[in-house]
Structure formats: structure tokens, C-alpha cells
Design a protein around this motif. Sequence first.
Motif, PDB file in Angstrom:
ATOM      1  N   THR A 178      11.136   7.207   4.909  1.00  0.00           N
ATOM      2  CA  THR A 178      10.176   6.817   3.799  1.00  0.00           C
ATOM      3  C   THR A 178       9.152   7.671   3.548  1.00  0.00           C
ATOM      4  N   PRO A 179       9.145   9.114   3.625  1.00  0.00           N
ATOM      5  CA  PRO A 179       7.945   9.885   3.480  1.00  0.00           C
ATOM      6  C   PRO A 179       7.212  10.076   2.254  1.00  0.00           C
ATOM      7  N   ALA A 180       7.946   9.957   1.115  1.00  0.00           N
ATOM      8  CA  ALA A 180       7.363  10.190  -0.203  1.00  0.00           C
ATOM      9  C   ALA A 180       6.155   9.540  -0.664  1.00  0.00           C
ATOM     10  N   ALA A 181       5.876   8.500  -0.024  1.00  0.00           N
ATOM     11  CA  ALA A 181       4.941   7.683  -0.500  1.00  0.00           C
ATOM     12  C   ALA A 181       3.537   8.495   0.094  1.00  0.00           C
ATOM     13  N   ALA A 182       3.632   8.669   1.192  1.00  0.00           N
ATOM     14  CA  ALA A 182       2.759   9.141   2.063  1.00  0.00           C
ATOM     15  C   ALA A 182       2.310  10.714   1.651  1.00  0.00           C
ATOM     16  N   CYS A 183       3.216  11.365   1.025  1.00  0.00           N
ATOM     17  CA  CYS A 183       3.075  12.821   0.395  1.00  0.00           C
ATOM     18  C   CYS A 183       2.342  12.403  -0.905  1.00  0.00           C
ATOM     19  N   LEU A 184       2.799  11.511  -1.733  1.00  0.00           N
ATOM     20  CA  LEU A 184       1.835  11.195  -2.907  1.00  0.00           C
ATOM     21  C   LEU A 184       0.574  11.041  -2.512  1.00  0.00           C
ATOM     22  N   ILE A 185       0.326  10.257  -1.379  1.00  0.00           N
ATOM     23  CA  ILE A 185      -1.190   9.842  -1.282  1.00  0.00           C
ATOM     24  C   ILE A 185      -1.925  10.838  -0.897  1.00  0.00           C
ATOM     25  N   ALA A 186      -1.196  11.891   0.078  1.00  0.00           N
ATOM     26  CA  ALA A 186      -1.819  13.200   0.274  1.00  0.00           C
ATOM     27  C   ALA A 186      -2.194  14.053  -0.799  1.00  0.00           C
TER      28      ALA A 186
END
Length: 481
Positions: A178-186
Motif C-alpha cells: 500500500t505505498p500510494a498514500a505515503a507517496c501522495l503525502i510526500a
Amino acid sequence: MYTFHSLIDGEWQAGTGEAFATFNPAAPDETVGTYRATSADGIGAALDAARLGQARWAAYPPAERARLLNRFLDAVEQQTEAIAHAVTLEQGKPLAEGRGETGKALREARFMAGEAVRSHGGVVPAQKPGCRNMVLRRPRGVIAAITPWNFPVLTPMRKIAPALAHGNAIVLKPSELTPAAACLIAEAARGILPDGVMQILQGGGSVGGALVSDRRVHGVTFTGSVATGKAIYAAAAGSLAELSLELGGKNAVVINDTDDLDGCLDQVVGAAFQCAGQRCTAISRVIVAAGMHDAVADGLRARAEAVVLGSGQDPATTMGPLINREQLERVAGFVDRARAEGAAVLTGGGHARVEACPGGHFYQPTVLTDVTPGMEAAREEIFGPVLTVTPYRDFDQALSILNDVDYGLTSSLFSNDAALIQRFLDESDNGMLHVNHGTVPDDHMPFGGIKSSGVGAYSVGPSAVQFYTTEHSAYVKQAGG
């Protein structure tokens, strides 16, 4: 489709490691994102950039760090819908839960931003004349963070916000599921935070292992399973990096007496089945006074059968799928073995077919009765929508059942008896204690566990400073003194 790479020194850089993809748990044939693991060279570049970025960031006045951190949080808040959709697509939870997770993450983060300008040191009376003693705190340095798949927003933000507030740089490896949410945060941080202060690495266990064992890392914060936590503990030992580990739970509610049984059971079921039971603070054990057993079991059954399974994108859904086939089979195995040990399935107890989501990883909300304290289902973390019900004859036995597990994360008591409440507060072997409500924590309170549920300082709250800073005793001899 999401196609994020590694964020290194403020730029998204394509990895050269192994390619991997993420999938929709409600429709496993649907590819949601494609990624590539960060290479060894990329990990080194991220750590070098973090070291330089941290030195610059620590030199900012704390009030300026707080201001920029709040600007970043404003940018994240503006992306709430996009982030919530990413959570639903990759993790499977209902969209309302994704929005709620993002909101709670932001509330916690705003409290932690305020920690940048709160006092964490002090002046201590000196023994010697003409001297002044002080206790100082400094940023720890470069923080490595590894986060799980079940809360793709909340858990990364619980590490990002306190790390930055206290003047550190953070290198985050989100779960490869589930990496997409962290990437959007970054991405929201770019142009607000200085380059190098926040880095994102991609990949699985090998990337995480290389990160936490690197001597350029000063602190390691991890949320996940006990087994992985032990491996990280060992990997970080070589550099003696400070650790903050938030691990599993086998959380129980003790129902002794209540004048609002419906309200009590509503909270228990909410705590049990949110995120399909895939949360470390989920209530998975109901320990109930024998005289209330039947009423509690009937109420739990009715509520479990009212749960609406479906895609997280469907507004009617109240519980989504499990993360993948492996987790689905793991939960089913626990229930099958519980049956073999003598437990009775009051409701649920099997895979669920959702017509609109053929092939989705759905498991029926399940209530098991006739569960004794020694059964596997009453002792081990199932991490799924399964509640066990165990009666007790007196409060001594209730506390014995409550504490006789390896875990010590959170627990709850429903009672109006002041003496029993005090005993629970004194004797429950858990890091977080709740009386007459479920296990949802406040945004500003320390979050963590004891025993096999945690090591080191808690994730958020005022005590997080103990992990994210180092302590220094200072002695100042006054001139001419």
C-alpha cells in the motif's frame, strides 16, 4: 494507476530494483499501482541526502519548523479525497474509513507540530556555587521508518510529524502492498519542506533490512508484526540505533456490568470490525461476566450479521475485504483450528462471496463462543474480523484471562463499579487502558504498548520526544563565579 518511484533529495527517481505491483483487494485482478524497489545505491543516496537535509532542518528555529510543518499538513489536507481513494484501492477499507484515517492522522500531526515549540528541557538547581545546570534536548538525526499496510496514512504520519517537529530527517519505507498514500503525502511536502528532509524508499523486506541496519541511521521506528519487529531489533543492534517498535496486540474488552449494553456492544463491534479487524488495536477478545454471557453473545451476533460486505468504493459497504489471499487464508485457518479445539461458531466462520466483487478477499464477520483462555484463537493475533467470547465467574479470573497473553497493547473495561475500575487501571497489563468506551485513542495521548506489543517510547503524544531527541546534561560555570 499509480506509478510513484523513490523520493530522494526532493526528486522522484526511478528505482533499478525489482518491479512490483499493487492490487485492489476487492477485485484482485485489478492492478492499482506499479513500482520498482529502491536499489542499494538509492538507499545510500537517500541516507546521504537525509544527513545533509537534517543538518539544515535542525538549524531552523523551532517555530519556523512548526510553521512549515503546518503548511505541509494543510497541503495534505487538501489532498484528503485523493489519499482516501488510494487507501481504498490498495488496502480495501471503505472510503469513509480512508477519509477518517486521513483526518485522524492530520489531527495527531498538528498536535505533534506544536511539540516543536513546547518546552522539553529545563533548568536544574546546581550543587556548586556560581553554576547553572540545564537539561537540553537535540534532534536525534536521521530516522528510518517502516510502516505497515493496514493504515497507509495514519502510521506514516505518526512517524513523519514527530520526526520533523523535533528537527530530524526521515527516510520512510511504506509497505509494498500500500505505498500510494505515503507517496501522495510526500508529494504534498515538495516545495514546502527542504529537500532531503523526507525521503521515500520502495520495496519489501530486503530494502527495509538494508535501511535499518545502515550506520547512517540514528533511530528506527517500526510498526508491524512481532516477528518482523524482532528482526529489526537485531538488524539495528549493530549500530546501536535507538528503537521505537509498535507491534501486535491481542486486545480484550472485559464486560462486567453496564447500564447501556447496546452502547457497549456498538463500541465493541466497531473496534472489532473496523478495517476488517486488521488493526493492532482491534478488540478480538470479549471477556464477559457469566450472567451477561448470553445477552452479550446475542448482541454481538446481531451486529456481526448486520455488517455489509463490499467494495470500499460502494457507499453502502461497512466492511471491506482482507488485504490479500494470504491474509484471507490465515484468518480462515485460525477459525478452522478454533472449531477443532471445541469453539462454536455463533455466526460467520467462512469466506464470503460478494456478488459485485467476485474473487474479492472477503471473510464473514465471525463470533466464536465456547472459547477457553488456552485456545489459540484466544491467545494469538488473528488480524481479521473474528471475536472470541469467554465467560468469567469473578473479577480475579477476568484479570487473569485478560493478562495471560504475550501482548500488552490496549484493553477496555465496561463497569460502573469504582473499585473494579481502579483495579483495572492498576492491574491491566496493557499500554493503553479504556474504561466504558472502545479502544479508539485520543489524538494527543501517548500511543503504544508493553510486553510483546512494543519497545521504546510511544508513537505520538508528549513522550514521543524521548525517541525523537537525545538528552544532554549541561553545566555552565558563570564568568567570575
